[in-house]
Design a protein around this motif. Structure first.
Motif, short mmCIF file in Angstrom:
data_model
loop_
_atom_site.label_atom_id
_atom_site.label_comp_id
_atom_site.label_asym_id
_atom_site.label_seq_id
_atom_site.Cartn_x
_atom_site.Cartn_y
_atom_site.Cartn_z
N SER A 1 0.85 -1.19 0.00
CA SER A 1 0.00 0.00 0.00
C SER A 1 0.88 1.24 0.00
N LYS A 2 0.80 2.02 -1.05
CA LYS A 2 1.60 3.25 -1.15
C LYS A 2 1.22 4.23 -0.05
N GLU A 3 -0.07 4.33 0.28
CA GLU A 3 -0.49 5.24 1.35
C GLU A 3 0.12 4.81 2.68
N CYS A 4 0.13 3.52 2.97
CA CYS A 4 0.74 3.04 4.21
C CYS A 4 2.23 3.35 4.22
N GLU A 5 2.90 3.14 3.09
CA GLU A 5 4.32 3.45 3.00
C GLU A 5 4.58 4.94 3.24
N PHE B 1 6.77 9.33 6.53
CA PHE B 1 6.69 10.64 7.17
C PHE B 1 6.84 10.54 8.69
N LEU B 2 6.30 9.51 9.31
CA LEU B 2 6.50 9.34 10.75
C LEU B 2 7.99 9.21 11.06
N GLN B 3 8.71 8.46 10.23
CA GLN B 3 10.14 8.31 10.44
C GLN B 3 10.88 9.62 10.21
N GLU B 4 10.50 10.36 9.16
CA GLU B 4 11.14 11.65 8.89
C GLU B 4 10.89 12.64 10.03
#
Length: 105
Positions: A14-18, A23-26
């Motif tokens: 899922s691209k949205e999940c990715e 963004f959470l990691q960034e």
């Protein structure tokens, strides 16, 4: 400011999940994931809440999850956005106002 507790229901491919995870990691946000493809119980948890798609993001135990990759809403819930604006504001990321008063995304 205390770090928010973030739970993300994801699915494979899922691209949205990715995008959410990226963004959470960034943003250096600690999060927990529950994959609905790898654990059927995770899918059942979501379905019991009336949710049938991923990503579904719960921040600090909020009853209303953020569904899909809604960057501005996610930043707002995480306390990363200017609280004087709502996450519906056109002044968030991705909005561009041209000098002739035409608006673009």
């Amino acid at each position: 400011m205390k770090e928010p507790k973030v739970l993300v229901y994801i699915s494979n491919n899922s691209k949205e999940c990715e995008n959410v995870i990226q963004f959470l990691q960034e943003w250096h946000i600690t999060y927990q994931t529950k994959n609905v493809n790898e654990q059927r119980a995770n899918m059942k948890e979501l379905q019991n809440l009336g949710i049938y798609g991923t990503p579904a993001i719960f921040v600090d135990g909020e009853k209303e999850p953020i569904l899909g990759f809604q960057k501005n809403k996610l930043k707002y819930y995480l306390g990363l956005a200017d609280k004087s604006m709502t996450y519906y504001s056109s002044l968030f990321d991705g909005y561009e106002q041209k000098s002739d008063n035409n608006h673009r995304f």
